[in-house]
Enzyme design. Sequence first.
Site, PDB file in Angstrom:
ATOM      1  N   ASP A  79       0.858  -1.186   0.000  1.00  0.00           N
ATOM      2  CA  ASP A  79       0.000   0.000   0.000  1.00  0.00           C
ATOM      3  C   ASP A  79       0.897   1.240   0.000  1.00  0.00           C
ATOM      4  OD1 ASP A  79      -1.709  -2.147   0.709  1.00  0.00           O
ATOM      5  OD2 ASP A  79      -3.040  -0.819   1.838  1.00  0.00           O
ATOM      6  N   LYS A  91      -7.217   3.247  -3.152  1.00  0.00           N
ATOM      7  CA  LYS A  91      -7.589   3.284  -1.728  1.00  0.00           C
ATOM      8  C   LYS A  91      -7.831   4.730  -1.326  1.00  0.00           C
ATOM      9  CE  LYS A  91      -5.258   2.191   2.693  1.00  0.00           C
ATOM     10  NZ  LYS A  91      -4.066   1.527   3.274  1.00  0.00           N
ATOM     11  N   LYS A  98     -10.495   0.021  -2.064  1.00  0.00           N
ATOM     12  CA  LYS A  98     -10.294  -0.132  -0.622  1.00  0.00           C
ATOM     13  C   LYS A  98     -10.670   1.161   0.083  1.00  0.00           C
ATOM     14  CE  LYS A  98      -6.841  -1.135   2.963  1.00  0.00           C
ATOM     15  NZ  LYS A  98      -5.447  -1.598   3.245  1.00  0.00           N
TER      16      LYS A  98
END
Length: 316
Positions: free
Chosen positions: A162, A225, A261
């Site tokens: 991430d 995300k 996400k």
Amino acid sequence: MNYNDDELYDIETEHNHKSEKPQSDKYSEALGKYNTTLKDDEVTASVNTLIDKYLKENNTKDVKKFLLGILDLTTLKCTDSEQSVLKFTEKVNEFVDKYPDLKNVAAICVYPNMAEVVNDTLEADDVKIACVAGGFPSSQTFTEIKVAEAAMAIHSGADEIDIVMPVGKFISGDYESMCDEIEELKAVCADKTLKVILETGILMTAQNIKKAAILAMYSGADFIKTSTGKESVSTTPEAAYVMCKAIKEYFLETGIKIGFKAAGGINSVDDALVYYTIAKEILGEEWLNEGLFRIGTSRLANLLLSDITGEDTRFF
């Protein structure tokens, strides 16, 4: 003339974009395939309509069980230690015996220096190891260090990385440098999953979020995300709505499915149900799996377990 904060931000962004050199044709071409002229009030109205219409029907035990199985169970504290992360991971191992009828969390998310601890401790099947990397949470360091950190995390056992999009580059209109960096990090990840955090609370406007989402996907993100959870404004339903719309449009244009996400400030089961509802209604049932939909949280697992079991639970 008096301006509110949003108007000042838009004025500054417009000035920065005008002062920058013209974008490479490929980035203009990529953005030109999508409608990025969005109005924030219209997005808010659309989100409210969607939630009012569908949220209640999704408030079921089966949906809560599903949500538990797509969690990135997260510990990203300055007080994390090898001992605390080991205990954190052992709870995920114990979950299988304690709750045999429930699906385990999708991943454990830690800092990259803790990947090896998780890798050495994790026994639960089908639980991934996710690491924040690339100068998380600010993304303010040398690209070479970001690449090295991601590579070291993968070498230590990470399945997923991430990263935070270089927000400063985006705001200043330097799309080429921003996209080049994401491409480099995806090259390092290779077949591992790369999640690109847009930090939507800083981007503020729906138009900025839509552009950032498209450019991140164009540059190789496997997931986009919402937030790090480290800024004063984290994820919002409006940001999720815009990102899911971008993902669906990108799929219709390219045939490539990108994951979504939601993370940062998701503090209740109701919050999670809102993001589930948005993902389900915009992206459709085919996105409702851990390969394409995640929620990142350190709080939600116990709350979901409590709702599912009907008793106050502090398992994790």
